[in-house]
Each structure stands twice: as C-alpha cells, then as structure tokens.
Design a protein around this motif. Structure first.
Motif, PDB file in Angstrom:
ATOM      1  N   ALA A 110      36.791  43.963  48.066  1.00 21.55           N
ATOM      2  CA  ALA A 110      36.540  45.094  47.788  1.00 21.55           C
ATOM      3  C   ALA A 110      34.941  45.000  47.677  1.00 21.55           C
ATOM      4  O   ALA A 110      35.153  44.187  46.123  1.00 21.55           O
ATOM      5  N   LYS A 111      34.003  45.344  48.524  1.00 26.26           N
ATOM      6  CA  LYS A 111      32.604  45.025  47.593  1.00 26.26           C
ATOM      7  C   LYS A 111      32.400  46.199  46.123  1.00 26.26           C
ATOM      8  O   LYS A 111      33.081  47.566  46.404  1.00 26.26           O
ATOM      9  N   GLY A 112      32.256  45.750  44.791  1.00 27.05           N
ATOM     10  CA  GLY A 112      31.518  45.952  43.695  1.00 27.05           C
ATOM     11  C   GLY A 112      32.940  46.036  43.108  1.00 27.05           C
ATOM     12  O   GLY A 112      34.241  44.989  42.960  1.00 27.05           O
ATOM     13  N   ASN A 113      33.098  45.824  41.481  1.00 26.39           N
ATOM     14  CA  ASN A 113      33.259  45.370  40.963  1.00 26.39           C
ATOM     15  C   ASN A 113      33.581  46.627  39.774  1.00 26.39           C
ATOM     16  O   ASN A 113      33.847  47.977  40.395  1.00 26.39           O
ATOM     17  N   LEU A 114      35.250  46.672  39.463  1.00 25.38           N
ATOM     18  CA  LEU A 114      35.801  48.000  39.151  1.00 25.38           C
ATOM     19  C   LEU A 114      35.005  47.763  37.464  1.00 25.38           C
ATOM     20  O   LEU A 114      34.841  47.005  37.101  1.00 25.38           O
ATOM     21  N   PRO A 115      35.124  49.062  37.217  1.00 27.73           N
ATOM     22  CA  PRO A 115      33.965  49.711  35.650  1.00 27.73           C
ATOM     23  C   PRO A 115      35.892  48.922  34.614  1.00 27.73           C
ATOM     24  O   PRO A 115      36.069  49.299  34.547  1.00 27.73           O
ATOM     25  N   ASP A 116      35.091  48.475  33.732  1.00 23.03           N
ATOM     26  CA  ASP A 116      35.773  48.019  32.578  1.00 23.03           C
ATOM     27  C   ASP A 116      36.858  49.040  32.209  1.00 23.03           C
ATOM     28  O   ASP A 116      37.212  48.765  31.572  1.00 23.03           O
ATOM     29  N   ALA A 117      36.035  49.814  31.917  1.00 28.00           N
ATOM     30  CA  ALA A 117      37.218  51.469  31.006  1.00 28.00           C
ATOM     31  C   ALA A 117      38.268  51.282  32.138  1.00 28.00           C
ATOM     32  O   ALA A 117      38.654  52.198  31.834  1.00 28.00           O
ATOM     33  N   GLN A 118      38.225  50.948  32.979  1.00 23.38           N
ATOM     34  CA  GLN A 118      39.174  51.843  35.162  1.00 23.38           C
ATOM     35  C   GLN A 118      39.957  50.518  34.558  1.00 23.38           C
ATOM     36  O   GLN A 118      41.034  50.406  34.972  1.00 23.38           O
ATOM     37  N   TRP A 119      39.573  49.381  34.110  1.00 23.55           N
ATOM     38  CA  TRP A 119      40.247  47.830  33.937  1.00 23.55           C
ATOM     39  C   TRP A 119      42.148  47.828  33.616  1.00 23.55           C
ATOM     40  O   TRP A 119      42.679  47.780  34.347  1.00 23.55           O
ATOM     41  N   GLU A 120      41.850  48.398  32.629  1.00 27.15           N
ATOM     42  CA  GLU A 120      44.059  48.403  31.688  1.00 27.15           C
ATOM     43  C   GLU A 120      44.201  49.626  32.985  1.00 27.15           C
ATOM     44  O   GLU A 120      45.353  48.759  33.564  1.00 27.15           O
ATOM     45  N   GLN A 121      43.506  50.726  33.305  1.00 28.09           N
ATOM     46  CA  GLN A 121      44.191  51.564  34.161  1.00 28.09           C
ATOM     47  C   GLN A 121      44.505  50.973  35.632  1.00 28.09           C
ATOM     48  O   GLN A 121      45.312  51.371  35.397  1.00 28.09           O
ATOM     49  N   VAL A 122      43.723  50.195  36.042  1.00 28.21           N
ATOM     50  CA  VAL A 122      44.247  50.046  37.144  1.00 28.21           C
ATOM     51  C   VAL A 122      45.457  48.597  37.599  1.00 28.21           C
ATOM     52  O   VAL A 122      45.896  48.285  37.957  1.00 28.21           O
ATOM     53  N   VAL A 123      45.226  47.944  36.313  1.00 22.59           N
ATOM     54  CA  VAL A 123      46.041  46.457  36.206  1.00 22.59           C
ATOM     55  C   VAL A 123      47.292  46.365  35.617  1.00 22.59           C
ATOM     56  O   VAL A 123      48.696  45.993  36.418  1.00 22.59           O
ATOM     57  N   SER A 124      47.173  48.029  35.363  1.00 21.76           N
ATOM     58  CA  SER A 124      48.562  48.239  34.926  1.00 21.76           C
ATOM     59  C   SER A 124      49.438  49.136  36.207  1.00 21.76           C
ATOM     60  O   SER A 124      50.352  49.147  36.420  1.00 21.76           O
ATOM     61  N   ALA A 125      48.738  49.825  36.801  1.00 21.78           N
ATOM     62  CA  ALA A 125      49.473  50.245  37.964  1.00 21.78           C
ATOM     63  C   ALA A 125      49.448  49.225  39.691  1.00 21.78           C
ATOM     64  O   ALA A 125      50.997  48.748  40.019  1.00 21.78           O
ATOM     65  N   VAL A 126      49.026  47.713  39.114  1.00 19.88           N
ATOM     66  CA  VAL A 126      48.963  46.926  39.818  1.00 19.88           C
ATOM     67  C   VAL A 126      50.476  46.036  39.607  1.00 19.88           C
ATOM     68  O   VAL A 126      51.517  46.080  40.532  1.00 19.88           O
ATOM     69  N   GLY A 127      50.046  46.182  38.030  1.00 18.77           N
ATOM     70  CA  GLY A 127      51.655  45.601  37.553  1.00 18.77           C
ATOM     71  C   GLY A 127      53.089  46.214  37.969  1.00 18.77           C
ATOM     72  O   GLY A 127      54.314  45.560  38.041  1.00 18.77           O
ATOM     73  N   ARG A 128      53.383  47.302  38.072  1.00 19.22           N
ATOM     74  CA  ARG A 128      54.126  48.421  38.520  1.00 19.22           C
ATOM     75  C   ARG A 128      54.209  48.534  39.507  1.00 19.22           C
ATOM     76  O   ARG A 128      55.524  47.973  39.624  1.00 19.22           O
ATOM     77  N   ILE A 129      53.734  48.239  40.045  1.00 19.66           N
ATOM     78  CA  ILE A 129      54.203  47.718  41.665  1.00 19.66           C
ATOM     79  C   ILE A 129      54.771  46.377  41.573  1.00 19.66           C
ATOM     80  O   ILE A 129      56.006  46.351  42.747  1.00 19.66           O
TER      81      ILE A 129
END
Length: 194
Positions: A110-129
């Motif tokens: 996906a073009k673009g960077n995830l904002p640092d402020a959202q990284w932990e939330q996103v990686v936690s969601a990926v980890g749960r899946i």
C-alpha cells in the motif's frame, strides 16, 4: 631423504586440494527421504496451506485498511515457488519434479507510510489475526521513526512479514509442504531411472 620430501609434499598438496575443494553434501539415504516425507505428511498439503494463508492475508489487509482507511492495497509481485530448505532436502533428492515446496505468496503493498502514532495499534491487530492462524508473537526486525517491521512465524516455519517505511508491505512465505500430488500418493516418489 629426497624421496621423503617428495612424499611429504604430495601428502600436503592432497590435503590442500581436498580442503579447498567444493563441499559435497552427504548422500541422501532412503531412510532420510522416508523420514522427512513422513514428517511432511503430518502437515496440510501445499494447496491447503496456501488457501489458509491467503485467507489470513485477506483478513490482515482488511483490518489494516479499517484502521488506516487511506491505505489502498495492490499486488506488488506474483507468487513464487522453490524447493524446501535444509530440513527437508532429502524429500526432493534426485527427483525430476519436487515432492515438497516452499511458496512465496504474492506480495502486497500500500503506497504510503503508517503514522508512527498508529503503528502499535495496527501491529497488534495484525498479531491477533496471525495468532488465530497459528502464528506466534511477532519478532521486531526494525523499530525506528517512520520505519517499522515485524515478522510472525508459525509451527510450519511460515513467515508473515508486515512493515511500513516509504510504503506499507505485507509478505508471506510458507514453510515446507508436500504438493497435493505427493500427499495423495502418501509415499516418497521413486527415484527416476535414466
């Protein structure tokens, strides 16, 4: 005396040449081949594993997009296949067509960077899946401002790699699995005669 020096020189040259020669893998025995094949029989076949990982892939993309709607996923590279690594080399020894393979699923970006402020939330969601699909906790590979990467592994040595830097990427490589044909056959393929 001269003869002794010649003999010593010949022995030294033999040792030097053999030490510098190519590494020749040990011969694969029938029992190694059968043992590795039987171990892989306990796993889903490659097609079954890929279907399950594709489902995981889809859920991860959907969840990341739900958290960061600006990300639009697209396939970056097609899928690939290769022979299995060192743990299962005997299975494919001397065969014309591999009985067992490792598959790299198509890479997603996906073009673009995830904002640092959202990284932990996103990686936690990926980890749960990933955990729902048998993957363990993520190993942080990179964790710097605007540059993050984590790798999740399952019991079959599949690797789910999720990261963000200039773009956000999702990669998955399976562990070693028998092809559907080999799994249906249920025994190692005979070595072809030439």
């Amino acid at each position: 005396m001269k003869r002794t020096y010649c003999l010593i020189a010949a022995v030294c040259m033999t040792l030097v040449v053999s030490a510098c020669g190519p590494d020749v893998p040990p011969e694969t025995t029938v029992s190694q081949k059968t043992e590795q094949f039987n171990e892989l029989m306990k796993r889903p076949d490659l097609d079954q594993a890929v279907a399950r990982y594709e489902d995981l892939y889809s859920k991860v993309r959907d969840q990341v997009t739900a958290i960061v709607p600006t990300l639009k996923w697209q396939q970056a590279n097609p899928s690939t296949a290769a022979s299995c690594g060192n743990d299962s080399t005997a299975v494919n020894a001397n065969l014309r067509k591999d009985d067992a393979e490792v598959k790299g699923l198509a890479n997603w970006m996906a073009k673009g960077n995830l904002p640092d402020a959202q990284w932990e939330q996103v990686v936690s969601a990926v980890g749960r899946i990933a955990q729902d699909y048998g993957f363990g906790g993520g190993e942080v590979v990179v964790n710097r401002p605007s540059n993050h990467e984590v790798v999740f592994r399952d019991v079959f040595n599949a690797e789910l790699n999720f990261g963000t830097a200039v773009n956000t990427t999702l990669l998955l490589r399976t562990g070693c699995h028998l092809t559907a044909e080999a799994k249906t056959r249920g025994i190692p393929a005979p070595v072809p005669t030439y």
